[in-house]
Design a protein around this motif. Sequence first.
Motif, PDB file in Angstrom:
ATOM      1  N   ASP A 152      22.778   0.173   3.751  1.00  0.00           N
ATOM      2  CA  ASP A 152      24.061  -0.096   4.373  1.00  0.00           C
ATOM      3  C   ASP A 152      24.347  -1.598   4.319  1.00  0.00           C
ATOM      4  O   ASP A 152      23.620  -2.341   3.673  1.00  0.00           O
ATOM      5  N   LYS A 153      25.383  -2.030   5.004  1.00  0.00           N
ATOM      6  CA  LYS A 153      25.791  -3.431   4.939  1.00  0.00           C
ATOM      7  C   LYS A 153      24.980  -4.332   5.867  1.00  0.00           C
ATOM      8  O   LYS A 153      25.185  -5.525   5.894  1.00  0.00           O
ATOM      9  N   THR A 154      24.042  -3.769   6.573  1.00  0.00           N
ATOM     10  CA  THR A 154      23.190  -4.560   7.450  1.00  0.00           C
ATOM     11  C   THR A 154      21.967  -5.032   6.672  1.00  0.00           C
ATOM     12  O   THR A 154      21.806  -4.726   5.489  1.00  0.00           O
ATOM     13  N   SER A 155      21.096  -5.731   7.331  1.00  0.00           N
ATOM     14  CA  SER A 155      19.864  -6.175   6.680  1.00  0.00           C
ATOM     15  C   SER A 155      18.739  -5.159   6.863  1.00  0.00           C
ATOM     16  O   SER A 155      17.582  -5.452   6.567  1.00  0.00           O
ATOM     17  N   ASN A 156      19.070  -3.967   7.332  1.00  0.00           N
ATOM     18  CA  ASN A 156      18.059  -2.921   7.537  1.00  0.00           C
ATOM     19  C   ASN A 156      17.514  -2.431   6.202  1.00  0.00           C
ATOM     20  O   ASN A 156      18.250  -2.277   5.232  1.00  0.00           O
ATOM     21  N   ILE A 157      16.215  -2.179   6.177  1.00  0.00           N
ATOM     22  CA  ILE A 157      15.547  -1.629   4.997  1.00  0.00           C
ATOM     23  C   ILE A 157      14.904  -0.315   5.411  1.00  0.00           C
ATOM     24  O   ILE A 157      14.223  -0.238   6.429  1.00  0.00           O
ATOM     25  N   TYR A 158      15.133   0.722   4.608  1.00  0.00           N
ATOM     26  CA  TYR A 158      14.622   2.047   4.922  1.00  0.00           C
ATOM     27  C   TYR A 158      13.538   2.435   3.926  1.00  0.00           C
ATOM     28  O   TYR A 158      13.620   2.122   2.750  1.00  0.00           O
ATOM     29  N   SER A 159      12.547   3.149   4.415  1.00  0.00           N
ATOM     30  CA  SER A 159      11.449   3.619   3.576  1.00  0.00           C
ATOM     31  C   SER A 159      11.585   5.128   3.411  1.00  0.00           C
ATOM     32  O   SER A 159      11.773   5.850   4.386  1.00  0.00           O
ATOM     33  N   MET A 160      11.519   5.590   2.156  1.00  0.00           N
ATOM     34  CA  MET A 160      11.600   7.032   1.908  1.00  0.00           C
ATOM     35  C   MET A 160      10.938   7.365   0.579  1.00  0.00           C
ATOM     36  O   MET A 160      10.749   6.500  -0.272  1.00  0.00           O
ATOM     37  N   SER A 161      10.638   8.628   0.416  1.00  0.00           N
ATOM     38  CA  SER A 161      10.015   9.080  -0.833  1.00  0.00           C
ATOM     39  C   SER A 161      11.052   9.078  -1.955  1.00  0.00           C
ATOM     40  O   SER A 161      12.257   9.124  -1.711  1.00  0.00           O
ATOM     41  N   GLU A 189       0.807  -1.223   0.000  1.00  0.00           N
ATOM     42  CA  GLU A 189       0.000   0.000   0.000  1.00  0.00           C
ATOM     43  C   GLU A 189       0.841   1.274   0.000  1.00  0.00           C
ATOM     44  O   GLU A 189       0.325   2.351  -0.237  1.00  0.00           O
ATOM     45  N   SER A 190       2.119   1.146   0.262  1.00  0.00           N
ATOM     46  CA  SER A 190       2.979   2.320   0.371  1.00  0.00           C
ATOM     47  C   SER A 190       3.399   2.847  -1.003  1.00  0.00           C
ATOM     48  O   SER A 190       3.626   2.085  -1.940  1.00  0.00           O
ATOM     49  N   SER A 191       3.540   4.154  -1.091  1.00  0.00           N
ATOM     50  CA  SER A 191       4.053   4.772  -2.320  1.00  0.00           C
ATOM     51  C   SER A 191       5.542   5.068  -2.196  1.00  0.00           C
ATOM     52  O   SER A 191       6.153   5.575  -3.129  1.00  0.00           O
ATOM     53  N   ASN A 192       6.122   4.763  -1.034  1.00  0.00           N
ATOM     54  CA  ASN A 192       7.540   5.006  -0.795  1.00  0.00           C
ATOM     55  C   ASN A 192       8.419   3.921  -1.417  1.00  0.00           C
ATOM     56  O   ASN A 192       7.949   2.835  -1.739  1.00  0.00           O
ATOM     57  N   LEU A 193       9.704   4.236  -1.529  1.00  0.00           N
ATOM     58  CA  LEU A 193      10.705   3.259  -1.946  1.00  0.00           C
ATOM     59  C   LEU A 193      11.225   2.557  -0.705  1.00  0.00           C
ATOM     60  O   LEU A 193      11.284   3.138   0.372  1.00  0.00           O
ATOM     61  N   PHE A 194      11.622   1.300  -0.857  1.00  0.00           N
ATOM     62  CA  PHE A 194      12.237   0.556   0.239  1.00  0.00           C
ATOM     63  C   PHE A 194      13.670   0.269  -0.173  1.00  0.00           C
ATOM     64  O   PHE A 194      13.918  -0.384  -1.180  1.00  0.00           O
ATOM     65  N   ILE A 195      14.620   0.798   0.603  1.00  0.00           N
ATOM     66  CA  ILE A 195      16.020   0.845   0.203  1.00  0.00           C
ATOM     67  C   ILE A 195      16.898   0.100   1.206  1.00  0.00           C
ATOM     68  O   ILE A 195      16.764   0.276   2.414  1.00  0.00           O
ATOM     69  N   PHE A 196      17.827  -0.728   0.668  1.00  0.00           N
ATOM     70  CA  PHE A 196      18.912  -1.269   1.479  1.00  0.00           C
ATOM     71  C   PHE A 196      20.018  -0.213   1.424  1.00  0.00           C
ATOM     72  O   PHE A 196      20.581   0.036   0.370  1.00  0.00           O
TER      73      PHE A 196
END
Length: 75
Positions: free
Chosen positions: A26-35, A17-24
């Motif tokens: 860094d070298k961790t398994s973290n995923i960030y959401s941003m426009s 449902e999100s219109s944001n991008l989901f970005i890796f």
Amino acid sequence: MDPFQKQLESDVKTIKESSNLFIFADKTSNIYSMSKEKYDKILMENVTKTYHKAPSKLEDCINLEAKNISKTYDI
């Protein structure tokens, strides 16, 4: 229903449902959401802090030098 499965289904629904991008990012398994706009801005800032725009006539100078070298060696 397993609580992990419930969380997974909730996360999948949120992502779809999100219109944001989901970005890796860094070298961790973290995923960030941003426009998209914020991603483009951060990407441009990170690229341009290392690479700078060349002077406008640099390409012509390089091509002229390549032409002279190729003439020298009959290429």
